[in-house]
Design an enzyme around this catalytic site. Structure first.
Site, PDB file in Angstrom:
ATOM      1  N   ASP A 118       0.614  -1.185   0.065  1.00 51.05           N
ATOM      2  CA  ASP A 118      -0.025  -0.011   0.148  1.00 51.05           C
ATOM      3  C   ASP A 118       0.806   1.265   0.013  1.00 51.05           C
ATOM      4  OD1 ASP A 118      -2.205   1.290   0.027  1.00 51.05           O
ATOM      5  OD2 ASP A 118      -2.704   1.128   2.268  1.00 51.05           O
TER       6      ASP A 118
ATOM      7  N   ASN B  60     -10.918  -2.156  -5.678  1.00 51.38           N
ATOM      8  CA  ASN B  60     -10.328  -1.222  -6.271  1.00 51.38           C
ATOM      9  C   ASN B  60     -10.630  -1.118  -7.843  1.00 51.38           C
ATOM     10  OD1 ASN B  60      -7.047  -2.573  -5.074  1.00 51.38           O
ATOM     11  ND2 ASN B  60      -8.267  -0.650  -4.636  1.00 51.38           N
TER      12      ASN B  60
HETATM   13  C1  IPE Z   1      -5.522  -2.506  -0.186  1.00 45.45           C
HETATM   14  O1  IPE Z   1      -4.831  -1.255  -0.469  1.00 45.45           O
HETATM   15  C2  IPE Z   1      -5.522  -3.269  -1.456  1.00 45.45           C
HETATM   16  C3  IPE Z   1      -4.034  -3.418  -2.292  1.00 45.45           C
HETATM   17  C4  IPE Z   1      -3.205  -3.223  -1.744  1.00 45.45           C
HETATM   18  C5  IPE Z   1      -4.182  -4.052  -3.467  1.00 45.45           C
HETATM   19  P1  IPE Z   1      -6.541  -0.069  -0.320  1.00 45.45           P
HETATM   20  O2  IPE Z   1      -5.454   1.325  -0.649  1.00 45.45           O
HETATM   21  O3  IPE Z   1      -7.252  -0.357  -1.390  1.00 45.45           O
HETATM   22  O4  IPE Z   1      -6.821   0.005   0.741  1.00 45.45           O
HETATM   23  P2  IPE Z   1      -7.721   0.980   1.511  1.00 45.45           P
HETATM   24  O5  IPE Z   1      -8.991   1.368   0.720  1.00 45.45           O
HETATM   25  O6  IPE Z   1      -7.050   2.069   1.944  1.00 45.45           O
HETATM   26  O7  IPE Z   1      -8.484   0.188   2.736  1.00 45.45           O
HETATM   27  C1  IPE Z   2      -1.402   0.379  -3.241  1.00 51.45           C
HETATM   28  O1  IPE Z   2      -1.334   1.706  -3.334  1.00 51.45           O
HETATM   29  C2  IPE Z   2      -1.882  -0.465  -4.890  1.00 51.45           C
HETATM   30  C3  IPE Z   2      -3.102  -0.523  -5.121  1.00 51.45           C
HETATM   31  C4  IPE Z   2      -4.125  -0.608  -4.169  1.00 51.45           C
HETATM   32  C5  IPE Z   2      -3.309  -1.115  -6.448  1.00 51.45           C
HETATM   33  P1  IPE Z   2      -2.329   2.782  -3.301  1.00 51.45           P
HETATM   34  O2  IPE Z   2      -2.846   3.029  -4.825  1.00 51.45           O
HETATM   35  O3  IPE Z   2      -3.775   2.255  -2.600  1.00 51.45           O
HETATM   36  O4  IPE Z   2      -1.844   3.987  -2.823  1.00 51.45           O
HETATM   37  P2  IPE Z   2      -2.321   4.840  -1.861  1.00 51.45           P
HETATM   38  O5  IPE Z   2      -2.784   4.224  -0.637  1.00 51.45           O
HETATM   39  O6  IPE Z   2      -3.468   5.493  -2.240  1.00 51.45           O
HETATM   40  O7  IPE Z   2      -1.218   6.073  -1.097  1.00 51.45           O
HETATM   41 MG    MG Z   3      -4.024   2.285  -0.594  1.00 50.66          MG
END
Ligand code: IPE
Ligand code: IPE
Ligand code: MG
Length: 246
Positions: free
Chosen positions: A21, A69
């Site tokens: 993340d 996502n």
């Molecule tokens: C969790 O991260 C999913 C992945 C790392 C693929 P998110 O960024 O989607 O999670 P939330 O929405 O902050 O809980």
């Molecule tokens: C994790 O990074 C990757 C995916 C969930 C695909 P994020 O895209 O969630 O990045 P933040 O959490 O918004 O910084």
């Molecule tokens: Mg994230």
């Protein structure tokens, strides 16, 4: 910092899972678009996979894209899917050089056809590798996985293949996407968030949890080693007392 050899002498997780993340915030911090962060996240994926295989970790599962996502802006989703295709193409040799077998969990049929085809091709071309199984969670949601398991078990009950009183944890495990994987021993989440976000809810029942503040593109080998060292100092009691374990 302990060396890799010191770590190898201690107990390592058989199954390490990572919620990767913080790509978006990493990019924002640099004044760039979110997709720039995803591009840089790919290198961290390669490094962690190679390092885990070298350490002798047998199963590494990475949360790459959740069922939730899909709700992100179309441009971001499209870019992530394109990145998946290009990374699979580019990293096939890395997987084979390191004897890593690629696996996937999630509703992968919902991926764009090009991504699904590439994924299947790389899984086929790495299927006889034996050092480590790298599982990508793609279009993965734990609640959806459990719902599907309940549906297929219910169908078997209806058709007299399983009787309700015989449903046990093994049967449930065998109906999850993770049927071929052991339970998670250590779960790492980067980016400073302290939540599970619908990842492997059943499989982490007794996992050790490790949260680290760095954003995913900045997750380096020394962070991995630090997490593993921390894991080695934990006492996993599985409900028993400390005295019973000794
Ligand atoms: C969790 O991260 C999913 C992945 C790392 C693929 P998110 O960024 O989607 O999670 P939330 O929405 O902050 O809980
Ligand atoms: C994790 O990074 C990757 C995916 C969930 C695909 P994020 O895209 O969630 O990045 P933040 O959490 O918004 O910084
Ligand atoms: Mg994230």
């Amino acid at each position: 910092m302990d060396s890799i050899d010191d770590l190898k002498n201690g107990k390592l997780p058989k199954h390490l899972a990572i919620i990767m993340d913080g790509n978006g915030r990493w990019a924002k911090q640099k004044g760039r678009l979110r997709v720039f962060g995803h591009e840089h996240g790919v290198k961290a994926v390669r490094d962690v996979a190679v390092n885990c295989s070298k350490l002798g970790i047998k199963y590494l599962t990475l949360y790459a894209f959740s069922t939730e996502n899909w709700k992100r802006p179309k441009l971001e989703v499209d870019t992530l899917m394109k990145l998946l295709v290009s990374s699979l193409k580019k990293e096939l040799h890395t997987l084979n050089e390191n004897n890593i077998k690629l696996n996937a969990i999630g509703n992968i049929e919902s991926l764009p056809s090009r991504a699904l085809a590439e994924l299947k091709e790389v899984m086929a071309k790495t299927s006889s590798n034996t050092t480590m199984t790298l599982t990508l969670a793609l279009s993965y949601g734990s609640r959806e996985e459990i719902k599907k398991a309940i549906q297929s078990i219910s169908t078997k009950v209806k058709n007299n293949i399983i009787s309700p009183e015989n449903i046990d944890e093994t049967i449930i495990n065998n109906h999850l996407y993770t049927r071929n994987l052991p339970d998670v021993d250590l779960l790492i989440r980067t980016s400073g968030e302290h939540r599970i976000s619908n990842f492997l809810l059943w499989q982490i029942a007794y996992a050790e949890l490790y949260f680290i503040d760095v954003f995913w593109p900045d997750f380096k080998e020394h962070h991995l080693l630090e997490a593993l060292k921390n894991y080695q100092h934990r006492e996993r009691r599985f409900g028993k007392t400390s005295e019973q374990l000794n």
